[in-house]
Scaffold this motif. Structure first.
Motif, short mmCIF file in Angstrom:
data_model
loop_
_atom_site.label_atom_id
_atom_site.label_comp_id
_atom_site.label_asym_id
_atom_site.label_seq_id
_atom_site.Cartn_x
_atom_site.Cartn_y
_atom_site.Cartn_z
N MET A 154 0.82 -1.22 0.00
CA MET A 154 0.00 0.00 0.00
C MET A 154 0.85 1.27 0.00
O MET A 154 0.32 2.37 -0.09
CB MET A 154 -0.93 0.00 1.21
N ASP A 155 2.17 1.13 0.11
CA ASP A 155 3.03 2.31 0.09
C ASP A 155 2.94 3.05 -1.23
O ASP A 155 3.29 4.23 -1.31
CB ASP A 155 4.49 1.89 0.34
N ILE A 156 2.50 2.36 -2.29
CA ILE A 156 2.41 2.98 -3.60
C ILE A 156 1.44 4.15 -3.60
O ILE A 156 1.54 5.07 -4.42
CB ILE A 156 1.99 1.92 -4.65
N LEU A 157 0.49 4.15 -2.65
CA LEU A 157 -0.50 5.23 -2.59
C LEU A 157 0.12 6.56 -2.21
O LEU A 157 -0.51 7.61 -2.37
CB LEU A 157 -1.60 4.86 -1.60
N GLN A 158 1.34 6.54 -1.69
CA GLN A 158 2.00 7.77 -1.30
C GLN A 158 2.57 8.53 -2.49
O GLN A 158 2.86 9.72 -2.37
CB GLN A 158 3.13 7.48 -0.30
N TYR A 159 2.72 7.86 -3.63
CA TYR A 159 3.33 8.48 -4.79
C TYR A 159 2.30 9.31 -5.56
O TYR A 159 1.16 8.90 -5.75
CB TYR A 159 3.95 7.42 -5.70
N THR A 160 2.76 10.47 -6.04
CA THR A 160 1.87 11.38 -6.75
C THR A 160 1.35 10.77 -8.04
O THR A 160 0.17 10.93 -8.37
CB THR A 160 2.60 12.70 -7.06
N PHE A 161 2.20 10.06 -8.77
CA PHE A 161 1.77 9.51 -10.06
C PHE A 161 0.67 8.47 -9.87
O PHE A 161 -0.23 8.36 -10.70
CB PHE A 161 2.97 8.90 -10.81
N PHE A 162 0.70 7.74 -8.75
CA PHE A 162 -0.34 6.75 -8.51
C PHE A 162 -1.63 7.41 -8.05
O PHE A 162 -2.73 6.98 -8.40
CB PHE A 162 0.13 5.72 -7.47
N GLN A 163 -1.50 8.49 -7.28
CA GLN A 163 -2.69 9.25 -6.89
C GLN A 163 -3.37 9.86 -8.12
O GLN A 163 -4.60 9.85 -8.23
CB GLN A 163 -2.29 10.35 -5.91
N ASN A 164 -2.56 10.38 -9.04
CA ASN A 164 -3.10 10.90 -10.29
C ASN A 164 -3.83 9.82 -11.07
O ASN A 164 -4.89 10.06 -11.66
CB ASN A 164 -1.99 11.50 -11.15
N ALA A 165 -3.24 8.62 -11.06
CA ALA A 165 -3.85 7.51 -11.79
C ALA A 165 -5.21 7.13 -11.19
O ALA A 165 -6.17 6.84 -11.91
CB ALA A 165 -2.92 6.30 -11.78
N LEU A 166 -5.32 7.16 -9.87
CA LEU A 166 -6.58 6.83 -9.21
C LEU A 166 -7.66 7.86 -9.53
O LEU A 166 -8.81 7.51 -9.86
CB LEU A 166 -6.38 6.75 -7.70
N ILE A 167 -7.29 9.14 -9.46
CA ILE A 167 -8.26 10.19 -9.78
C ILE A 167 -8.67 10.11 -11.24
O ILE A 167 -9.86 10.23 -11.58
CB ILE A 167 -7.67 11.57 -9.46
N GLY A 168 -7.69 9.92 -12.11
CA GLY A 168 -8.00 9.78 -13.54
C GLY A 168 -8.89 8.60 -13.83
O GLY A 168 -9.80 8.68 -14.67
N SER A 169 -8.65 7.49 -13.14
CA SER A 169 -9.49 6.30 -13.33
C SER A 169 -10.93 6.56 -12.95
O SER A 169 -11.86 6.13 -13.63
CB SER A 169 -8.93 5.13 -12.50
N LEU A 170 -11.14 7.29 -11.84
CA LEU A 170 -12.50 7.61 -11.41
C LEU A 170 -13.20 8.49 -12.44
O LEU A 170 -14.36 8.23 -12.80
CB LEU A 170 -12.46 8.32 -10.06
N LEU A 171 -12.51 9.50 -12.94
CA LEU A 171 -13.12 10.39 -13.92
C LEU A 171 -13.46 9.64 -15.20
O LEU A 171 -14.55 9.82 -15.77
CB LEU A 171 -12.16 11.56 -14.22
N ILE A 172 -12.55 8.81 -15.65
CA ILE A 172 -12.77 8.07 -16.89
C ILE A 172 -13.89 7.04 -16.70
O ILE A 172 -14.69 6.81 -17.61
CB ILE A 172 -11.47 7.39 -17.35
N ALA A 173 -13.97 6.44 -15.51
CA ALA A 173 -15.04 5.47 -15.24
C ALA A 173 -16.41 6.16 -15.31
O ALA A 173 -17.38 5.59 -15.84
CB ALA A 173 -14.84 4.83 -13.87
N VAL A 174 -16.50 7.38 -14.80
CA VAL A 174 -17.76 8.13 -14.87
C VAL A 174 -18.13 8.43 -16.32
O VAL A 174 -19.27 8.22 -16.75
CB VAL A 174 -17.66 9.43 -14.05
N ALA A 175 -17.15 8.91 -17.09
CA ALA A 175 -17.41 9.25 -18.49
C ALA A 175 -17.79 8.02 -19.29
O ALA A 175 -18.76 8.04 -20.07
CB ALA A 175 -16.18 9.92 -19.10
N CYS A 176 -17.06 6.93 -19.10
CA CYS A 176 -17.35 5.70 -19.85
C CYS A 176 -18.69 5.10 -19.42
O CYS A 176 -19.39 4.49 -20.25
CB CYS A 176 -16.23 4.68 -19.64
#
Length: 275
Positions: free
Chosen positions: A1-23
């Motif tokens: 779970m340490d990966i959640l501390q990285y900015t690039f992974f946080q960006n990926a999570l937010i982007g995934s949520l936005l794309i899931a809503v659009a799709c």
């Protein structure tokens, strides 16, 4: 779970949520209207815009969006005005986009771009600016869907009936066509051109096994899509495999599991009735 501390992974999570809503919203419209083939043509045509962007040295997603929108309306115009079968027009646009993209990629000076991230997706490369752009687009889509939900549902299920009710069907179709193109371009980073159509159809197919309610399909598709994105992100980080591949595998696994559950349920009911 340490990966959640990285900015690039946080960006990926937010982007995934936005794309899931659009799709979830756009994909339901695509499935109900049976626009899967034309959406596939738009997806592959956008590759021409990506190649042009690299050749001109500008953001490839801007040129990809232009190619996607022009391709979408071009297919509609050619099939309706020039007496050309829609599937033939889609095939022509599909092939032309891939060919133009390949030509510009080869002509691009310097190092060749990483094609695998565009063909198979790499959500870990998403930036804060990408998230801002995606958030604006998704917010506009959600507002339009909330305001025009009734008209969208009527136009999707029965276009002729919607016309008799004086619903602005052409306006709805044109706006949704633009949103389809925008969603496709936004989702390229997540699933890639080769796998994107599954992200726009498989969640809807899975939820549709349990309900035929349009809004429930939208909500269920968003939830299923986001959960699959989460699983795909973690698996891709662990095994160093493109995120899009794992996401599609998880979505297809969910679909097959749902089909199996329903089959076992029907079999159990039939066995009781036979007794």
């Amino acid at each position: 779970m340490d990966i959640l501390q990285y900015t690039f992974f946080q960006n990926a999570l937010i982007g995934s949520l936005l794309i899931a809503v659009a799709c979830g919203i756009v994909g339901t419209y695509i499935v109900v209207r049976r626009l899967v083939l034309i959406s596939g043509g738009i997806t592959h045509a956008s590759f021409g815009g990506i190649g042009l962007g690299f050749y001109l040295g500008i953001n490839p997603f801007l040129t990809a969006l232009g190619f996607a929108v022009v391709s979408a309306f071009g297919v509609k115009w050619v099939s309706r005005s020039q007496q050309v079968r829609e599937d033939s027009a889609i095939a022509a646009v599909w092939s032309l986009g891939m060919a133009v993209g390949a030509v510009f990629m080869v002509m691009t000076p310097g190092y060749a771009p990483n094609l695998s991230s565009y063909l198979f997706g790499n959500i870990l490369t998403i930036t804060r600016m990408d998230i801002v752009v995606a958030a604006i687009a998704v917010a506009a889509l959600c507002v339009f869907f909330a305001i025009r939900r009734r008209e969208i549902v009527y136009s999707a299920f029965d276009r002729d009936f919607a016309l008799t009710q004086r619903i602005p069907v052409k306006v709805i179709e044109n706006v949704m066509t633009v949103f389809i193109a925008v969603t496709i371009v936004l989702s390229i980073r997540l699933a890639g051109i080769m796998l994107l159509m599954s992200l726009l159809t498989v969640p809807q197919m899975t939820v549709n096994l349990f309900t035929s309610d349009y809004c429930k399909i939208v909500v269920g598709s968003i939830v299923l899509g986001f959960l699959s994105c989460l699983g795909g992100l973690f698996l891709s980080y662990i095994y160093n495999i493109p995120t899009g591949a794992f996401i599609i595998i998880l979505l297809l696994f969910c679909f097959m599991a749902a089909k199996t559950v329903l089959w076992l349920k029907r079999k159990k009911i039939n066995s009781r009735m036979s007794v």
